[in-house]
Enzyme design. Structure first.
Site, PDB file in Angstrom:
ATOM      1  N   LYS A   1     -31.529  39.919   7.425  1.00 56.31           N
ATOM      2  CA  LYS A   1     -32.326  39.071   8.316  1.00 56.31           C
ATOM      3  C   LYS A   1     -31.437  38.368   9.347  1.00 56.31           C
ATOM      4  CE  LYS A   1     -33.461  34.910   6.437  1.00 56.31           C
ATOM      5  NZ  LYS A   1     -33.172  33.665   7.093  1.00 56.31           N
TER       6      LYS A   1
ATOM      7  N   CYS B   1     -30.807  37.374   3.121  1.00 51.42           N
ATOM      8  CA  CYS B   1     -30.051  36.691   4.187  1.00 51.42           C
ATOM      9  C   CYS B   1     -29.335  37.636   5.143  1.00 51.42           C
ATOM     10  CB  CYS B   1     -29.049  35.746   3.577  1.00 51.42           C
ATOM     11  SG  CYS B   1     -29.847  34.577   2.472  1.00 51.42           S
TER      12      CYS B   1
ATOM     13  N   ARG C   1     -35.578  41.123  -2.548  1.00 53.02           N
ATOM     14  CA  ARG C   1     -35.723  41.239  -1.093  1.00 53.02           C
ATOM     15  C   ARG C   1     -34.622  42.128  -0.507  1.00 53.02           C
ATOM     16  NH1 ARG C   1     -36.565  34.995   0.383  1.00 53.02           N
ATOM     17  NH2 ARG C   1     -35.234  34.800  -1.446  1.00 53.02           N
TER      18      ARG C   1
HETATM   19  C1  UGA Z   1     -25.292  35.318   1.469  1.00 54.46           C
HETATM   20  C2  UGA Z   1     -23.992  34.554   1.813  1.00 54.46           C
HETATM   21  O1  UGA Z   1     -22.924  35.053   1.020  1.00 54.46           O
HETATM   22  C3  UGA Z   1     -24.163  33.052   1.570  1.00 54.46           C
HETATM   23  O2  UGA Z   1     -22.995  32.351   1.980  1.00 54.46           O
HETATM   24  C4  UGA Z   1     -25.356  32.559   2.378  1.00 54.46           C
HETATM   25  O3  UGA Z   1     -25.605  31.171   2.156  1.00 54.46           O
HETATM   26  C5  UGA Z   1     -26.604  33.348   1.998  1.00 54.46           C
HETATM   27  O4  UGA Z   1     -26.366  34.748   2.240  1.00 54.46           O
HETATM   28  C6  UGA Z   1     -27.736  32.828   2.839  1.00 54.46           C
HETATM   29  O5  UGA Z   1     -27.663  32.937   4.074  1.00 54.46           O
HETATM   30  O6  UGA Z   1     -28.655  32.187   2.294  1.00 54.46           O
HETATM   31  P1  UGA Z   1     -26.475  36.157  -0.803  1.00 54.46           P
HETATM   32  O7  UGA Z   1     -27.397  36.918   0.097  1.00 54.46           O
HETATM   33  O8  UGA Z   1     -27.054  35.323  -1.887  1.00 54.46           O
HETATM   34  O9  UGA Z   1     -25.552  35.157   0.071  1.00 54.46           O
HETATM   35  O10 UGA Z   1     -25.534  37.211  -1.517  1.00 54.46           O
HETATM   36  P2  UGA Z   1     -24.042  37.798  -1.327  1.00 54.46           P
HETATM   37  O11 UGA Z   1     -23.305  37.563  -2.576  1.00 54.46           O
HETATM   38  O12 UGA Z   1     -23.435  37.321  -0.083  1.00 54.46           O
HETATM   39  O13 UGA Z   1     -24.339  39.362  -1.239  1.00 54.46           O
HETATM   40  C7  UGA Z   1     -25.086  39.927  -0.161  1.00 54.46           C
HETATM   41  C8  UGA Z   1     -25.095  41.429  -0.268  1.00 54.46           C
HETATM   42  O14 UGA Z   1     -23.825  41.976   0.071  1.00 54.46           O
HETATM   43  C9  UGA Z   1     -25.450  41.990  -1.642  1.00 54.46           C
HETATM   44  O15 UGA Z   1     -26.338  43.068  -1.495  1.00 54.46           O
HETATM   45  C10 UGA Z   1     -24.116  42.470  -2.185  1.00 54.46           C
HETATM   46  O16 UGA Z   1     -24.259  43.536  -3.087  1.00 54.46           O
HETATM   47  C11 UGA Z   1     -23.428  42.917  -0.909  1.00 54.46           C
HETATM   48  N1  UGA Z   1     -21.953  42.915  -0.999  1.00 54.46           N
HETATM   49  C12 UGA Z   1     -21.293  41.736  -1.126  1.00 54.46           C
HETATM   50  C13 UGA Z   1     -21.257  44.107  -0.919  1.00 54.46           C
HETATM   51  O17 UGA Z   1     -21.837  45.199  -0.788  1.00 54.46           O
HETATM   52  N2  UGA Z   1     -19.886  44.081  -0.965  1.00 54.46           N
HETATM   53  C14 UGA Z   1     -19.203  42.918  -1.100  1.00 54.46           C
HETATM   54  O18 UGA Z   1     -17.948  42.973  -1.136  1.00 54.46           O
HETATM   55  C15 UGA Z   1     -19.916  41.720  -1.182  1.00 54.46           C
END
Ligand code: UGA
Length: 455
Positions: free
Chosen positions: A270, A267, A334
């Site tokens: 992209k 997400c 991904r």
């Molecule tokens: C993200 C959004 O958080 C959701 O609200 C959204 O619905 C989703 O995309 C989507 O558009 O479908 P997701 O990709 O499942 O969700 O995962 P996240 O928990 O948001 O993490 C995304 C990335 O950020 C991961 O690689 C995580 O390691 C990284 N991250 C997250 C950090 O490096 N630091 C943080 O403090 C938080």
């Protein structure tokens, strides 16, 4: 028979399956449609194609309300609301590929009793374009609602059943009201529910923008804290302390301030490019997002520099990657950082061994030239350096003394700041986190100038 409205869900990926099972749990009959016959057969047999905590159990619990089919007409016969949750992957230009969405639109028959409810993340203006297509194809009675999804992989079921907000964008008519009614149980008292969710009822374009802007903002927060971390490394501050101090300010908040080796997943990368591209296509240069993307790319490559700093040339060095999925509690690879890291390490001549508790099968398909270990201990044995890539809870329990003994070298790069630096150092490891000060060199004789940063 439940009094709740039956629905159709088109697309049985992460968002589609969670939406289907979430609404089934709330009492609806749900017809799940997918063009992938093999996937539908698996689902019919109760075999869930993705790893998501709680999903398989909830599908089983609601089996009597869930139908899986490749036949769209089953959904059209039984439901008036058709939730669309098909993929919108990036194209080479960074725009979203809407071909799966357009295929769904084209498959709809003329009707004044049905509505498409868009869950897939689409560029602003997509709803308007689809309404225009409906008109052109003589399907002007078909209603359209934008209802973006905010669930996170790894906590998707909870996110669905206990959302912060539900966003419904429409242009009047019955369909928007029907979608709000479906969500009523998870809304707050002000909106007739018994839960926490706030309702944002708005126009279609604003709903579409809420989704893109939310993901872009969260990605910005991550790139921001990663840059602070990099400055902390230069200045001796500890980014974990800094993030805590910042996050206690209500206006900032503590979430998404974890420094690391960058964001991945299906997400953020992209959607940040899609928003940048959307802005560019309409004549606006979204400067900030360029930086967010570049910082994210560089952040992964800093790990390589840290390894080179301690080990010198990486040729023939055995590097263990702990965690390969893009984040814990998912098997999703991904845009995982492990993809970039392993490719860079192999290009630099290193031998790479990786371990992931859940994503190994998918990793095996994607990580070329990486040896896969069956356990963290197996990956660590004989390694010159270990890089913790994904913060799976089991790595928190690593026996650090045993780790130091099993390794050939001593360098431990904690890409997620999961471990206690003092404990790791006491165990004899040369520990380096992200933004927590730089460790003295493992072996001063291998000192070399860091390579210049290039995206
Ligand atoms: C993200 C959004 O958080 C959701 O609200 C959204 O619905 C989703 O995309 C989507 O558009 O479908 P997701 O990709 O499942 O969700 O995962 P996240 O928990 O948001 O993490 C995304 C990335 O950020 C991961 O690689 C995580 O390691 C990284 N991250 C997250 C950090 O490096 N630091 C943080 O403090 C938080």
């Amino acid at each position: 028979m439940s009094s709740r409205e039956p629905i159709g869900v088109i697309g049985t990926g992460y968002v589609g399956l969670v939406t289907a099972v979430g609404f089934a749990e709330l009492g609806s009959e749900v017809v799940c449609v997918d063009i992938d016959a093999a996937k539908i057969e698996r689902l019919k047999a109760g075999d869930i194609p993705i790893y998501e905590p709680g999903l398989a159990e909830l599908v089983e619990k609601n089996a009597s309300r869930l139908t899986f089919t490749t036949d769209l007409s089953e959904a059209l016969d039984r439901a008036r609301l058709l939730f669309v949750a098909v993929g919108t992957p990036p194209t080479y230009s960074g725009d979203a590929d809407l071909s799966a969405v357009h295929a769904v639109v084209a498959a709809m028959p003329p009707s004044d009793k049905h509505a498409l409810v868009m869950k897939s993340t689409v560029p602003v203006g997509t709803g308007e374009a689809i309404k225009r297509v409906f008109e052109e194809q003589g399907k002007g009675g078909f209603r359209y609602v934008s209802c973006p999804e905010f669930l996170k992989e790894g906590s998707a079921i909870d996110d669905f059943l206990d959302p912060d907000r539900v966003v419904v964008g429409d242009d009047g008519g019955w369909a928007g009201d029907a979608v709000v009614d479906l969500y009523r149980p998870v809304l707050n008292a002000a909106n007739g529910g018994q839960a926490r969710g706030e309702l944002v009822r708005t126009d279609i374009k604003s709903a579409e923008m809420v989704k893109l802007a939310s993901n872009a903002f969260l990605a910005t927060k991550i790139s921001f804290i990663n840059e602070i971390a990099n400055v902390c490394e230069e200045t001796g501050a500890d980014v974990v302390e800094v993030a805590r101090g910042m996050g206690l300010d209500d206006r900032i908040g503590p979430k998404f301030l974890k420094a690391g080796i960058g964001f991945g997943g299906s997400c953020f990368p992209k959607d940040v490019s899609a928003l940048k591209q959307l802005a560019g296509n309409s004549g606006y240069h979204f400067q900030l997002l360029n930086a967010v993307i570049e910082v994210n790319e560089l952040q992964k490559r800093r790990v390589i520099q840290k390894l080179q700093k301690h080990l010198g040339s990486l040729v023939g060095k055995r590097i263990a990657l702990l965690g390969l999925a893009f984040k814990p509690e998912t098997d999703d690879m991904r845009e995982a950082s492990s993809l970039v890291l392993s490719a860079r390490l192999i290009a630099d001549g290193a031998d790479v061994v990786g371990y992931d508790p859940i994503a190994a099968e998918e990793a095996g398909r994607l990580l070329k030239g990486v040896e896969l270990a069956d356990s963290a201990a197996e990956a660590i044995a004989g390694a010159d350096a270990v890089v913790l890539v994904t913060e799976w809870p089991e790595f928190k329990q690593l026996d650090l003394t045993a780790t130091a003994e099993a390794m050939r070298g001593t360098v431990f790069i904690d890409g997620r700041n999961l471990l206690d630096p003092a404990a790791a150092t006491a165990a004899g490891l040369v520990y380096e986190g992200v933004g927590r000060g730089l460790a003295p060199l493992a072996d001063p004789s291998t000192r070399q100038a860091p390579a210049p940063q290039v995206a």
